[in-house]
Design an enzyme around this catalytic site. Structure first.
Site, PDB file in Angstrom:
ATOM      1  N   SER A  20      -1.340  -1.697  -4.966  1.00 19.29           N
ATOM      2  CA  SER A  20      -2.316  -1.867  -5.890  1.00 19.29           C
ATOM      3  C   SER A  20      -3.701  -1.167  -5.772  1.00 19.29           C
ATOM      4  O   SER A  20      -4.391  -1.202  -6.735  1.00 19.29           O
ATOM      5  CB  SER A  20      -2.594  -3.211  -6.072  1.00 19.29           C
ATOM      6  OG  SER A  20      -2.936  -3.890  -4.926  1.00 19.29           O
ATOM      7  N   CYS A  82       2.507  -2.888  -0.252  1.00 19.89           N
ATOM      8  CA  CYS A  82       1.714  -4.315  -1.083  1.00 19.89           C
ATOM      9  C   CYS A  82       2.794  -5.314  -0.772  1.00 19.89           C
ATOM     10  O   CYS A  82       3.958  -5.081  -1.411  1.00 19.89           O
ATOM     11  CB  CYS A  82       1.658  -3.844  -2.410  1.00 19.89           C
ATOM     12  SG  CYS A  82       1.313  -5.126  -3.459  1.00 19.89           S
ATOM     13  N   HIS A 197      -4.522  -5.418   2.903  1.00 22.21           N
ATOM     14  CA  HIS A 197      -5.799  -5.486   3.238  1.00 22.21           C
ATOM     15  C   HIS A 197      -6.233  -6.239   4.416  1.00 22.21           C
ATOM     16  O   HIS A 197      -7.233  -5.960   5.074  1.00 22.21           O
ATOM     17  CB  HIS A 197      -6.632  -6.262   2.119  1.00 22.21           C
ATOM     18  CG  HIS A 197      -6.450  -5.425   0.735  1.00 22.21           C
ATOM     19  ND1 HIS A 197      -5.435  -5.223  -0.243  1.00 22.21           N
ATOM     20  CD2 HIS A 197      -7.794  -4.720   0.308  1.00 22.21           C
ATOM     21  CE1 HIS A 197      -6.061  -4.385  -1.109  1.00 22.21           C
ATOM     22  NE2 HIS A 197      -7.315  -4.320  -0.847  1.00 22.21           N
TER      23      HIS A 197
END
Length: 279
Positions: A20, A82, A197
């Protein structure tokens, strides 16, 4: 496999990677380190991030569009970098693109967590979509039914990672707010970083949870899964390919992508190296 390519040409096709945003660059970096002969094509859907707060139907639609763009460009293997898309859209992606292997980040992370735990207590931190869907708990229990799994959504970690706040008092305070409840009673001995992340925050997270807890990074475990799949399928690039390309695509401004990517890659990225696309 992808039609219209000879065996050697097929092996030289890039590995497609999408996320994303820029969190999947942790997976891209791990792939590049472990598979230096492979060309890589990365798509960061920054115009529509985060996926973690979207409905399962929306996540699946976005994932199919992102993957479709990469497949149309010509790839030999797809990495869903993701966790939310891996949790909610992996089956749809494999059904839509049966001609290529599709690897998510969730299953390798769960396997690594099961291998790492000694006590059988595993904690998972991820986005709301990944946690609420229970995908990590199911994946872990499929391997080790005896494991006790706790999970917590940590949405602010994504924003902090993208802003480059990888350490410091603000990140530490947020980390303690999220993690203290998971470690309040009998602490887990493994913490799964269930969002791509999160590895850039690992030093602070490790300091907060202490040395008795091992952090499992889905980026490195996914890279190992890709390497094994390439070996099994014979799709690995020829070892003579010493200068493979890495190409970047984004659905938002290349300037923003390059700025945020600086916190995830070992070298700075210039906006002219990033291609703007529309899905």
């Amino acid at each position: 496999m992808t039609a219209g390519f000879t065996s050697t040409a097929l092996r030289r096709l890039p590995i497609g990677v999408f996320d994303s945003g820029v969190g999947g660059l942790t997976v891209l970096r791990a792939l590049h380190e472990r598979l230096p002969h492979e060309a890589l094509l990365y798509l960061g859907d920054m115009a529509r991030l985060p996926y973690g707060s979207k409905s399962p139907q929306t996540v699946s639609r976005y994932a199919l569009q992102a993957a479709g763009m990469l497949v149309a460009r010509g790839i030999k293997l797809l990495v869903v970098a993701c966790n939310t898309a891996s949790a909610l859209a992996l089956d749809d992606l494999r059904a839509a693109f049966p001609q290529i292997p599709v690897i998510g980040v969730l299953e390798p992370g769960a396997a690594a967590a099961c291998a790492a735990t000694r006590s059988g207590r595993i904690a998972v931190i991820a986005t709301e979509g990944t946690v609420n869907g229970g995908a990590y708990t199911r994946a872990i229990h499929a391997i080790r039914p005896d494991c006790e799994v706790s999970a917590a959504p940590c949405p602010l970690f994504v924003a902090l990672a993208e802003e480059g706040w990888h350490d410091g008092p603000v990140l530490e305070a947020v980390a303690r707010r999220y993690l203290d409840p998971l470690f309040a009673t009998i602490p887990p001995d493994v913490l799964v970083l269930g969002c791509t992340h999160f590895p850039v925050l690992a030093a602070t997270l490790a300091a907060v949870v202490g040395p008795q807890t091992r952090l499992v990074d889905s980026a490195s475990t996914t890279a190992e899964a890709v390497r094994e799949t390439l070996r099994e399928t014979g799709l690995g690039a020829p070892s003579s390919d010493t200068t493979p390309t890495v190409h970047y695509l984004t659905t938002d401004t290349p300037e923003r992508f390059a700025r945020v990517a600086a916190g995830f890659l070992p070298a700075a990225l210039h906006p002219r190296e990033v291609e703007l696309i529309d899905l």
